[in-house]
Design an enzyme around this catalytic site. Structure first.
Site, mmCIF file in Angstrom:
data_model
loop_
_atom_site.group_PDB
_atom_site.id
_atom_site.type_symbol
_atom_site.label_atom_id
_atom_site.label_comp_id
_atom_site.label_asym_id
_atom_site.label_seq_id
_atom_site.Cartn_x
_atom_site.Cartn_y
_atom_site.Cartn_z
ATOM 1 N N ASP A 158 9.410 2.686 -0.049
ATOM 2 C CA ASP A 158 8.348 3.372 0.685
ATOM 3 C C ASP A 158 8.453 2.940 2.147
ATOM 4 O O ASP A 158 8.041 1.842 2.526
ATOM 5 C CB ASP A 158 6.971 3.017 0.106
ATOM 6 C CG ASP A 158 5.843 3.732 0.854
ATOM 7 O OD1 ASP A 158 6.140 4.448 1.836
ATOM 8 O OD2 ASP A 158 4.679 3.572 0.446
ATOM 9 N N LYS A 162 4.375 8.996 9.137
ATOM 10 C CA LYS A 162 4.090 8.464 10.477
ATOM 11 C C LYS A 162 5.062 8.965 11.567
ATOM 12 O O LYS A 162 4.932 10.097 12.006
ATOM 13 C CB LYS A 162 4.016 6.940 10.426
ATOM 14 C CG LYS A 162 2.899 6.504 9.440
ATOM 15 C CD LYS A 162 2.543 5.057 9.539
ATOM 16 C CE LYS A 162 1.609 4.634 8.441
ATOM 17 N NZ LYS A 162 0.252 4.389 8.809
ATOM 18 N N TYR A 178 0.858 -1.189 0.000
ATOM 19 C CA TYR A 178 0.000 0.000 0.000
ATOM 20 C C TYR A 178 0.889 1.232 0.000
ATOM 21 O O TYR A 178 1.852 1.309 0.760
ATOM 22 C CB TYR A 178 -0.897 -0.006 1.238
ATOM 23 C CG TYR A 178 -1.795 1.214 1.371
ATOM 24 C CD1 TYR A 178 -2.821 1.444 0.463
ATOM 25 C CD2 TYR A 178 -1.619 2.121 2.411
ATOM 26 C CE1 TYR A 178 -3.655 2.554 0.593
ATOM 27 C CE2 TYR A 178 -2.443 3.235 2.546
ATOM 28 C CZ TYR A 178 -3.460 3.444 1.628
ATOM 29 O OH TYR A 178 -4.282 4.538 1.757
#
Ligand SMILES: Cc1ncc(COP(=O)(O)O)c(C=O)c1O
Length: 430
Positions: free
Chosen positions: A238, A266, A144
């Site tokens: 990523d 994050k 994702y």
């Protein structure tokens, strides 16, 4: 356990917000039941609007590596707020955080801040296309990379949970440049390079956390690096989730494989909305206003968010034992869970790196998304509900990753294992 107040809150939210939530995975759809509405967090604990308390293994889906209300992050945010919430002009805080981020990774010379992981990845892909002058990209099934159009193809996490590997509203034309390969399967990547001579970049979660927790094999990443070099294709790691979670210095420090570009999110914002993407000078020089590839954001580099990120990363950098301590605690947790499961004849696959951990109710090793889909989803849903009832807040989808914060103690881990054992005992009693 009463969930009366959460039930009432959810009902009202559903009348005003689609599905009652502002991000789909929060809705508990794949495990059933209603989402718990949170009142506050403190250290390792969450308290919901009914007053129930939970040990939190979700941590806002990753950012809170020091748990809730970490004193130094809170202080930094309050100090920053006193000077103003946003200026839309450069501040020293941006350069300070950039210095800190760049110092952590060999692969990047410069970084640009944005406000989410989605934005970071979307911008990195545009830059990779601008730099190479090519259109196609390769992504891996089950990885994702945020919800931008071109990347919402066979994405893990929420998209899978709802059985919508792609989404209505994304024109086929927008995804026709997205080629798919299988995680940990180099032959599938070779096939992409046979099919297209126009591949700008390969994007991968080097430590995948959106199809459950599946680290890429070192050999696979080495071969991926070599393939990208042969074809003049950029390799993007990523690390929106794994960055500053698996280690201080990224997957490159764990695997020895260096990407051309890196995306972060994050933890980098210490709980505030921050994303970032970085690369070596030559690539970053293509970015506006230095170069022609456009990218922008009204709240990018927001001073309050920068202050939170700086406090978090400074604290991470100061404690050289932090990641090994968290990893042994995470390992203790999943090994304890495994022992508890096996005692009642349930096979479970476990893994932990740094503060990330995962488990699959599966007999065989899980190496990719297809393997992850063979796990016992029904058992996971029962496990989730049982643990919640006992005061342990796990991610509400089997395609997610667990997180340990520094606020989680060994005693809390022991309690979690104990509850796991009683779950399996109850299951075996039918
Ligand atoms: C690896 C990865 N990339 C990108 C994203 C998107 O980040 P955000 O939710 O901040 O847009 C996520 C979110 O979980 C992620 O795990």
């Amino acid at each position: 356990m009463s969930t009366q107040a959460s039930t009432k809150a959810f009902k009202e939210a559903q009348t005003l917000i689609p599905g009652g939530v502002n991000s789909p995975v929060r809705a508990f759809k794949s495990v059933g039941g209603i989402p718990i509405f949170i009142k506050e967090g403190e250290g390792a604990y969450l308290t919901d609007v009914d007053g129930n308390k939970y040990v939190d293994f979700v941590q806002s889906w990753g950012p809170l590596i020091f748990g809730h209300r970490d004193a130094s992050i809170e202080k930094a945010v309050i100090e920053a707020v006193k000077h103003g919430l946003s200026f839309g002009a450069p501040t020293l805080a941006e350069t300070e955080l950039a210095k800190l981020v760049v110092s952590c990774f060999d692969s990047i010379d410069k970084v640009r801040f944005v406000s989410s992981g989605t934005e970071a990845v979307m911008s990195a892909i545009r830059l990779a296309r601008g730099f190479t002058g090519r259109d196609d990209i390769v992504k891996f099934t089950g990885c994702y990379h945020g919800h931008s159009d071109a990347l919402l193809v066979e994405a893990g996490s929420g998209a899978v949970t709802f059985g919508n590997p792609s989404s209505p509203g994304v024109p086929a034309d927008f995804t026709k440049h997205t080629l798919l390969a299988d995680y940990n399967d180099i032959e599938s990547v070779k096939k992409c390079f046979e099919d297209s001579k126009n591949i700008a970049c390969v994007i991968i979660e080097p430590i995948a956390g959106n199809m459950g927790f599946i680290p890429a094999q070192k050999r696979f990443l080495e071969e991926l690096r070599a393939l990208c070099d042969i074809h003049g294709t950029l390799l993007i790691f990523d690390e929106v989730m794994s960055g500053f979670r698996a280690s201080l210095n990224g997957a490159e420090s764990i695997t020895g494989v260096k990407p051309d570009m890196l995306t972060l999110g994050k933890v980098i914002g210490g709980g505030m909305p921050v994303g970032a993407f970085g690369a070596r000078n030559e690539i970053m020089a293509m970015l506006s206003p230095e170069g022609p590839v456009y990218q922008a954001g009204t709240l990018s580099g927001n001073p309050v968010a920068m202050a939170a990120g700086f406090a978090a990363l400074t604290k991470l950098k100061e404690d050289t034992e932090l990641f090994s301590t968290l990893e042994s605690r995470a390992m203790k947790l999943v090994e304890g869970m495994k022992k508890a499961a096996q005692a009642y004849g349930v096979e479970i696959q476990i893994n932990a790196i740094g503060s990330m951990f995962g488990f699959f109710f599966n007999e065989n090793e899980v190496l990719n998304f297809a393997d992850a889909q063979t796990c016992d989803a029904e058992l996971f849903a029962k496990f989730h509900a049982y643990m919640l009832e006992k005061g342990f807040y796990f991610a509400c989808s089997l395609y997610e990753t667990g997180f340990i914060s520094t606020a989680v103690t060994d005693a809390m881990v022991d309690e979690t294992i104990k509850a796991t054992a009683s779950f399996f005992k109850e299951q075996s009693n039918g």
